[in-house]
Scaffold this motif. Sequence first.
Motif, PDB file in Angstrom:
ATOM      1  N   GLY A  34       0.817  -1.182  -0.220  1.00  0.00           N
ATOM      2  CA  GLY A  34       0.547   0.205   0.688  1.00  0.00           C
ATOM      3  C   GLY A  34       0.415   1.052   0.136  1.00  0.00           C
ATOM      4  O   GLY A  34       1.932   1.323   0.073  1.00  0.00           O
ATOM      5  N   VAL A  35       0.547   2.416  -0.399  1.00  0.00           N
ATOM      6  CA  VAL A  35       0.903   3.240  -0.249  1.00  0.00           C
ATOM      7  C   VAL A  35       0.192   4.349   0.386  1.00  0.00           C
ATOM      8  O   VAL A  35      -1.269   4.414  -0.051  1.00  0.00           O
ATOM      9  N   GLY A  36       0.464   5.709   1.094  1.00  0.00           N
ATOM     10  CA  GLY A  36      -0.169   6.466   2.032  1.00  0.00           C
ATOM     11  C   GLY A  36      -0.266   7.875   2.464  1.00  0.00           C
ATOM     12  O   GLY A  36       1.075   8.029   2.294  1.00  0.00           O
ATOM     13  N   ARG A  37      -0.749   8.629   2.874  1.00  0.00           N
ATOM     14  CA  ARG A  37      -0.110   9.585   3.419  1.00  0.00           C
ATOM     15  C   ARG A  37      -0.700   9.704   5.148  1.00  0.00           C
ATOM     16  O   ARG A  37      -1.693   8.967   5.464  1.00  0.00           O
ATOM     17  N   SER A  38       0.693  10.547   5.584  1.00  0.00           N
ATOM     18  CA  SER A  38       0.335  10.030   7.176  1.00  0.00           C
ATOM     19  C   SER A  38       0.676  12.173   7.453  1.00  0.00           C
ATOM     20  O   SER A  38       0.725  12.126   6.905  1.00  0.00           O
ATOM     21  N   ASP A  39      -0.450  11.746   8.430  1.00  0.00           N
ATOM     22  CA  ASP A  39       0.158  13.677   9.707  1.00  0.00           C
ATOM     23  C   ASP A  39       0.560  12.827  10.377  1.00  0.00           C
ATOM     24  O   ASP A  39      -0.300  11.571  11.392  1.00  0.00           O
ATOM     25  N   MET A  40       1.755  13.586  11.019  1.00  0.00           N
ATOM     26  CA  MET A  40       2.385  13.189  12.444  1.00  0.00           C
ATOM     27  C   MET A  40       2.030  14.591  13.771  1.00  0.00           C
ATOM     28  O   MET A  40       2.760  16.116  12.647  1.00  0.00           O
ATOM     29  N   THR A  41       1.760  14.606  14.780  1.00  0.00           N
ATOM     30  CA  THR A  41       1.976  15.850  15.349  1.00  0.00           C
ATOM     31  C   THR A  41       2.834  15.178  17.073  1.00  0.00           C
ATOM     32  O   THR A  41       2.715  13.755  17.021  1.00  0.00           O
ATOM     33  N   GLY A  42       3.212  16.124  17.659  1.00  0.00           N
ATOM     34  CA  GLY A  42       4.003  15.884  18.350  1.00  0.00           C
ATOM     35  C   GLY A  42       5.137  16.580  19.095  1.00  0.00           C
ATOM     36  O   GLY A  42       5.821  15.883  17.771  1.00  0.00           O
ATOM     37  N   PRO A  47       2.167  19.493  12.123  1.00  0.00           N
ATOM     38  CA  PRO A  47       1.447  18.517  12.405  1.00  0.00           C
ATOM     39  C   PRO A  47       2.659  18.049  10.168  1.00  0.00           C
ATOM     40  O   PRO A  47       2.499  19.668   9.896  1.00  0.00           O
ATOM     41  N   THR A  48       2.696  17.712  10.440  1.00  0.00           N
ATOM     42  CA  THR A  48       4.038  17.040   9.367  1.00  0.00           C
ATOM     43  C   THR A  48       3.392  16.112   8.571  1.00  0.00           C
ATOM     44  O   THR A  48       2.744  15.157   8.497  1.00  0.00           O
ATOM     45  N   SER A  49       3.590  16.111   7.501  1.00  0.00           N
ATOM     46  CA  SER A  49       2.616  15.349   6.160  1.00  0.00           C
ATOM     47  C   SER A  49       3.973  14.346   5.976  1.00  0.00           C
ATOM     48  O   SER A  49       5.154  14.976   5.605  1.00  0.00           O
ATOM     49  N   PHE A  50       4.469  13.052   5.625  1.00  0.00           N
ATOM     50  CA  PHE A  50       4.931  11.884   4.938  1.00  0.00           C
ATOM     51  C   PHE A  50       3.829  11.118   3.397  1.00  0.00           C
ATOM     52  O   PHE A  50       2.971  11.101   4.187  1.00  0.00           O
ATOM     53  N   THR A 163       1.066   5.429  18.507  1.00  0.00           N
ATOM     54  CA  THR A 163       1.432   5.852  18.997  1.00  0.00           C
ATOM     55  C   THR A 163       2.699   5.820  19.165  1.00  0.00           C
ATOM     56  O   THR A 163       3.049   4.383  20.024  1.00  0.00           O
ATOM     57  N   VAL A 164       3.514   6.626  19.713  1.00  0.00           N
ATOM     58  CA  VAL A 164       4.818   6.109  19.983  1.00  0.00           C
ATOM     59  C   VAL A 164       5.104   7.244  21.194  1.00  0.00           C
ATOM     60  O   VAL A 164       5.229   8.428  20.943  1.00  0.00           O
ATOM     61  N   PRO A 165       5.432   6.873  22.594  1.00  0.00           N
ATOM     62  CA  PRO A 165       6.143   7.849  23.888  1.00  0.00           C
ATOM     63  C   PRO A 165       7.297   8.235  23.831  1.00  0.00           C
ATOM     64  O   PRO A 165       8.415   6.992  23.041  1.00  0.00           O
ATOM     65  N   LYS A 166       7.782   9.143  24.006  1.00  0.00           N
ATOM     66  CA  LYS A 166       9.089   9.471  23.864  1.00  0.00           C
ATOM     67  C   LYS A 166       9.849   9.818  23.465  1.00  0.00           C
ATOM     68  O   LYS A 166      11.094   9.126  22.967  1.00  0.00           O
ATOM     69  N   VAL A 167       9.557   9.872  21.758  1.00  0.00           N
ATOM     70  CA  VAL A 167      10.254  10.077  21.288  1.00  0.00           C
ATOM     71  C   VAL A 167      11.074  11.409  20.870  1.00  0.00           C
ATOM     72  O   VAL A 167      10.049  12.554  20.399  1.00  0.00           O
ATOM     73  N   LEU A 174       0.481   9.257  14.274  1.00  0.00           N
ATOM     74  CA  LEU A 174       0.878   9.597  12.948  1.00  0.00           C
ATOM     75  C   LEU A 174      -0.418   8.876  12.844  1.00  0.00           C
ATOM     76  O   LEU A 174      -0.981   7.462  12.841  1.00  0.00           O
ATOM     77  N   ARG A 175      -1.227   9.654  12.512  1.00  0.00           N
ATOM     78  CA  ARG A 175      -2.704   9.305  11.785  1.00  0.00           C
ATOM     79  C   ARG A 175      -2.175   8.960  10.448  1.00  0.00           C
ATOM     80  O   ARG A 175      -2.247   9.864   9.658  1.00  0.00           O
ATOM     81  N   SER A 176      -2.958   8.248   9.271  1.00  0.00           N
ATOM     82  CA  SER A 176      -2.597   7.721   7.962  1.00  0.00           C
ATOM     83  C   SER A 176      -3.730   6.812   7.373  1.00  0.00           C
ATOM     84  O   SER A 176      -4.703   6.502   7.691  1.00  0.00           O
ATOM     85  N   LEU A 177      -3.785   7.248   5.747  1.00  0.00           N
ATOM     86  CA  LEU A 177      -4.847   6.446   5.144  1.00  0.00           C
ATOM     87  C   LEU A 177      -3.631   6.174   4.134  1.00  0.00           C
ATOM     88  O   LEU A 177      -2.667   6.208   3.477  1.00  0.00           O
TER      89      LEU A 177
END
Length: 184
Positions: A34-42, A47-50, A163-167, A174-177
């Motif tokens: 699969g190929v997707g688009r992700s948005d990361m916060t923290g 809000p950053t797109s990957f 969800t990843v703590p302490k990065v 990270l939310r993605s589709l």
Amino acid sequence: MNIRLIVWPVLALVASSSPLTAQSSPRAPFAQLGVGRSDMTGGVQSPTSFTTLDLGIGFRPLPSRAPAVVTAAVASASVLSGGSLACPLGPDGTCLRFVDEFLAAALLVGAEWRGARGSVQVMAGPTAFTSANTTKVGVQAEAMLVVPSRSRFALVVTPRLITVPKVFGATHTLRSLHVGVRVR
């Protein structure tokens, strides 16, 4: 774009259009890309797109009626495709770490319901998140819509939450589709 506004109505439409039954083939393996688009916060991540590429393999370990048990291993690689690469400054004036690419690997377990037109899988499990020489353990959850469910090749739509703590001192979400193809 709010992913939930697209995915949940599609899942509801498929689920309501046909009665869902259990997977009849007890150990049918599958592979998907699969190929997707992700948005990361923290942390320092606004809000950053990957752009994300993922590869998954899975199978149904036990014959069951409803719902079928599903297990999978998923590997993802993501690179920054939107947002700012400007170095955010910490309290001491030094440049704070910024995630611009990462790898994730997850072992998932969940359930599958099948209907005449498609299947729905819901899975969750631990994930290893690696970026800039740091590795952390987090949690990954995803739902998959597979259409058609009884074909050798199928379209797969996957909303995912990691969800990843302490990065670098903060919890990253990270939310993605993802949209891809499944082969069995």
